[in-house]
Motif scaffolding. Structure first.
Motif, PDB file in Angstrom:
ATOM      1  N   GLU A   1       0.861  -1.182   0.000  1.00 27.83           N
ATOM      2  CA  GLU A   1       0.000   0.000   0.000  1.00 27.83           C
ATOM      3  C   GLU A   1       0.891   1.224   0.000  1.00 27.83           C
ATOM      4  OE1 GLU A   1      -2.698   1.728  -0.806  1.00 27.83           O
ATOM      5  OE2 GLU A   1      -3.875   0.236   0.259  1.00 27.83           O
ATOM      6  N   GLY A   2       0.422   2.309  -0.617  1.00 28.34           N
ATOM      7  CA  GLY A   2       1.133   3.568  -0.560  1.00 28.34           C
ATOM      8  C   GLY A   2       2.379   3.638  -1.429  1.00 28.34           C
ATOM      9  N   CYS A   3       3.127   4.745  -1.291  1.00 26.77           N
ATOM     10  CA  CYS A   3       4.307   4.962  -2.129  1.00 26.77           C
ATOM     11  C   CYS A   3       5.246   5.969  -1.472  1.00 26.77           C
ATOM     12  CB  CYS A   3       3.894   5.464  -3.519  1.00 26.77           C
ATOM     13  SG  CYS A   3       5.263   5.619  -4.679  1.00 26.77           S
TER      14      CYS A   3
ATOM     15  N   HIS B   1       4.792   3.814   1.757  1.00 24.79           N
ATOM     16  CA  HIS B   1       4.810   2.417   1.319  1.00 24.79           C
ATOM     17  C   HIS B   1       4.741   1.455   2.513  1.00 24.79           C
ATOM     18  CE1 HIS B   1       6.142  -0.933  -1.393  1.00 24.79           C
ATOM     19  NE2 HIS B   1       6.546  -1.409  -0.237  1.00 24.79           N
ATOM     20  N   ILE B   2       3.824   0.496   2.435  1.00 23.75           N
ATOM     21  CA  ILE B   2       3.707  -0.552   3.453  1.00 23.75           C
ATOM     22  C   ILE B   2       3.583  -1.899   2.728  1.00 23.75           C
ATOM     23  CG2 ILE B   2       2.404  -1.459   5.416  1.00 23.75           C
ATOM     24  CD1 ILE B   2       1.233   1.374   5.786  1.00 23.75           C
ATOM     25  N   SER B   3       4.590  -2.766   2.897  1.00 18.89           N
ATOM     26  CA  SER B   3       4.573  -4.082   2.250  1.00 18.89           C
ATOM     27  C   SER B   3       3.781  -5.086   3.082  1.00 18.89           C
ATOM     28  CB  SER B   3       5.999  -4.617   2.089  1.00 18.89           C
ATOM     29  OG  SER B   3       6.820  -3.739   1.368  1.00 18.89           O
ATOM     30  N   LYS B   4       3.118  -6.010   2.392  1.00 23.33           N
ATOM     31  CA  LYS B   4       2.489  -7.132   3.081  1.00 23.33           C
ATOM     32  C   LYS B   4       3.513  -8.258   3.198  1.00 23.33           C
ATOM     33  CE  LYS B   4      -2.245  -6.514   1.294  1.00 23.33           C
ATOM     34  NZ  LYS B   4      -3.322  -7.194   0.534  1.00 23.33           N
TER      35      LYS B   4
ATOM     36  N   TYR C   1       9.094  -3.242  -3.001  1.00 17.43           N
ATOM     37  CA  TYR C   1       8.541  -4.263  -2.097  1.00 17.43           C
ATOM     38  C   TYR C   1       9.613  -4.819  -1.152  1.00 17.43           C
ATOM     39  CZ  TYR C   1       6.595  -8.435  -0.099  1.00 17.43           C
ATOM     40  OH  TYR C   1       6.185  -9.362   0.826  1.00 17.43           O
ATOM     41  N   GLY C   2       9.275  -4.838   0.130  1.00 20.08           N
ATOM     42  CA  GLY C   2      10.122  -5.469   1.137  1.00 20.08           C
ATOM     43  C   GLY C   2      11.071  -4.546   1.855  1.00 20.08           C
ATOM     44  N   LEU C   3      11.351  -3.370   1.303  1.00 15.79           N
ATOM     45  CA  LEU C   3      12.333  -2.478   1.926  1.00 15.79           C
ATOM     46  C   LEU C   3      11.932  -2.070   3.339  1.00 15.79           C
ATOM     47  CD1 LEU C   3      13.549  -0.077  -0.917  1.00 15.79           C
ATOM     48  CD2 LEU C   3      14.982  -1.498   0.555  1.00 15.79           C
ATOM     49  N   ASP C   4      10.629  -1.937   3.579  1.00 18.71           N
ATOM     50  CA  ASP C   4      10.177  -1.487   4.896  1.00 18.71           C
ATOM     51  C   ASP C   4      10.206  -2.595   5.936  1.00 18.71           C
ATOM     52  OD1 ASP C   4       8.157  -2.579   3.222  1.00 18.71           O
ATOM     53  OD2 ASP C   4       6.579  -1.759   4.497  1.00 18.71           O
TER      54      ASP C   4
ATOM     55  N   ARG D   1      15.110  -5.000  -0.943  1.00 19.93           N
ATOM     56  CA  ARG D   1      14.116  -5.264  -1.981  1.00 19.93           C
ATOM     57  C   ARG D   1      13.915  -6.777  -2.097  1.00 19.93           C
ATOM     58  NH1 ARG D   1      13.642  -0.563  -5.486  1.00 19.93           N
ATOM     59  NH2 ARG D   1      15.145   1.008  -4.838  1.00 19.93           N
ATOM     60  N   GLU D   2      12.690  -7.226  -1.872  1.00 22.54           N
ATOM     61  CA  GLU D   2      12.443  -8.667  -1.832  1.00 22.54           C
ATOM     62  C   GLU D   2      11.402  -9.130  -2.847  1.00 22.54           C
ATOM     63  OE1 GLU D   2      14.325 -10.697  -0.714  1.00 22.54           O
ATOM     64  OE2 GLU D   2      14.611 -10.748   1.462  1.00 22.54           O
ATOM     65  N   LEU D   3      11.163  -8.340  -3.899  1.00 24.68           N
ATOM     66  CA  LEU D   3      10.217  -8.796  -4.916  1.00 24.68           C
ATOM     67  C   LEU D   3      10.657 -10.123  -5.545  1.00 24.68           C
ATOM     68  CD1 LEU D   3       7.612  -8.296  -6.482  1.00 24.68           C
ATOM     69  CD2 LEU D   3       8.917  -6.921  -8.112  1.00 24.68           C
ATOM     70  N   PRO D   4      11.963 -10.334  -5.849  1.00 25.13           N
ATOM     71  CA  PRO D   4      12.355 -11.632  -6.407  1.00 25.13           C
ATOM     72  C   PRO D   4      11.985 -12.815  -5.494  1.00 25.13           C
ATOM     73  CG  PRO D   4      14.095 -10.037  -6.755  1.00 25.13           C
ATOM     74  CD  PRO D   4      13.086  -9.379  -5.847  1.00 25.13           C
TER      75      PRO D   4
END
Length: 435
Positions: free
Chosen positions: A149-151, A167-170, A200-203, A208-211
């Motif tokens: 959510e967010g940016c 930004h808030i990652s699930k 994604y994932g930085l928070d 960065r954990e999209l992979p």
């Protein structure tokens, strides 16, 4: 006592704007269902007594559509056709005080993150255990998966952080459980969406954990297509492409909004990237994943844009030959950093520039489609319409991209995959026959 009060409440949710809004509406629907409400999406039957309008506040056209929709529902309430009208979403988040003053007939306005408060107003309980439980408003074979959510980006034209926050990652485990639940309900394709995928994932994981998320989603049995939307080009994590190459159920498709091609405009837009860096990135992406479908969106009419800037965009499109392109006209949004610039171009001039750019892309799209004639593609059947089937290849997302028209006497099931040989090409669509 009125007869109406003896009837069970039925809620109609009207969703405006993007796919991220659609997911919010689906989650709200799931919560209401768990509280024993009857819920429908955008019903035309008029057998409901409560309406929730989930608004968009992104650009002027979207705001106007949201306000007109609210006014339509308020008029139905005035005529006794509805008991309650509630408003949520981005427009309500951003302009709540103004809306309360201008449209007092609305029973309550809610922000983008106030679902528990909406439920409380409806005398329903927020059920935290309903991870991923949604009433899908899409056909049952595809769904959107919102991973954050967010940016945190600071693009000068964009009001999304004002409406959606930071930004808030699930967590990965939650998203995998949600994907597994969707597959159990018949979903075969998911569109992974966020305002900014690559963040994604930085928070929550501090990197960065999209992979890693994509690998986990690709392991979900029964999930045949995974599609990526809205990847920011600056500091693009190339590891995403390695996963795409390794995992056969991740579509060779990437939606990467570039917004412009002129360094003058990219700097003014605060895009943190130059035309030269974008060119290098595009080459690397295509070298790493040969045959990848690249989709982008562009903005025309930003303050200070000249005809030379527009010409640069057209040259850029001819140089890189994107598979899919969308063009938006600039919308002057309060409280964005671009708002301090003079918005001097008329709407007509902005539209003319957008059309000028799209004419270049139209020719590219036709040429790329003509190259597909005679080739066989795996497609997913989306619907039957006017005696023919409409399907998509892995290079086409729902609603925004091309369709494959299948003329056949054979009965096809909606949501099934078939192989189709392309027989005709048009500017934005294809025709084919089942093989």
């Amino acid at each position: 006592m009125k007869t109406r009060t003896l009837k069970k409440d039925k809620v109609n949710i009207i969703t405006l704007g993007c796919s991220k809004n659609m997911v919010d509406s689906e989650v709200l629907s799931g919560q209401l269902l768990a509280n024993d409400f009857d819920v429908v999406h955008e019903s035309a039957k008029r057998d409901h007594n409560i309406v929730i309008v989930n608004t968009c506040g992104f650009i002027d056209k979207a705001k106007a559509e949201s306000i007109n929709t609210i006014l339509d529902q308020v008029e139905l309430k005035r005529r006794g056709k509805l008991d309650k009208v509630y408003v949520t979403g981005c427009l309500s988040e951003r302009y709540k005080n103004n809306l309360e003053e201008e449209i007092p007939e609305v029973d309550a306005f809610f922000g983008t993150m106030e679902m528990p408060r909406i439920l409380k107003t409806l005398e329903a309980d927020y059920k935290a255990e309903l991870v991923g439980e949604r009433l899908l408003s899409t056909p049952s074979h595809y769904a959107y998966l919102k991973i954050s959510e967010g940016c945190n980006r600071t693009c000068s034209f964009c009001a999304i952080p004002l409406m959606r926050g930071q930004h808030i990652s699930k967590p990965i485990e939650q998203l995998v459980a949600e994907a597994e639940g969707l597959v159990r309900r018949g979903v075969k394709e998911i569109m992974v969406i966020a305002q900014e995928l690559t963040y994604y994932g930085l928070d929550i994981y501090k990197k960065r954990e999209l992979p890693r998320l994509l690998h986990a989603l690709a392991d979900v049995k029964g999930l045949e297509w995974i599609r990526l939307h809205y990847a920011y080009p600056s500091k693009f994590p190339m590891e995403i492409l390695d996963v795409m190459k390794e995992r056969s159920n991740i579509c060779n498709y990437l939606d990467m909004p570039l917004q412009h091609a002129s360094n003058h405009m990219l700097k003014a837009m605060k895009r943190q990237i130059t035309r030269e860096e974008m060119t290098d990135l595009i080459h690397k992406i295509r070298e790493t994943v040969p045959g990848i479908c690249l989709r982008t969106t562009l903005i025309t009419g930003f303050p200070g844009e000249t005809q030379d800037d527009v010409n640069e965009v057209k040259e850029f499109l001819q140089e890189h030959r994107f598979d899919r392109v969308g063009v938006f006209t600039y919308s002057h949004e309060e409280n964005t950093s671009a708002y301090e610039f003079a918005d001097t171009l008329s709407d007509e001039e902005k539209e003319a520039r957008a059309q000028e750019i799209m004419e270049v892309q139209q020719e590219i799209s036709l040429e790329k489609n003509q190259e597909k004639v005679g080739k066989v593609f795996k497609v997913i059947v989306d619907k039957r319409e006017a005696g023919r089937y409409l399907a998509r290849t892995e290079f086409d997302s729902v609603e925004v991209d091309n369709e494959v028209v299948i003329n056949t006497n054979k009965r096809l099931r909606i949501g099934e995959f078939v192989n189709v040989k392309i027989t005709k090409a048009y500017d934005y669509d294809l025709e084919g026959e089942v093989v």
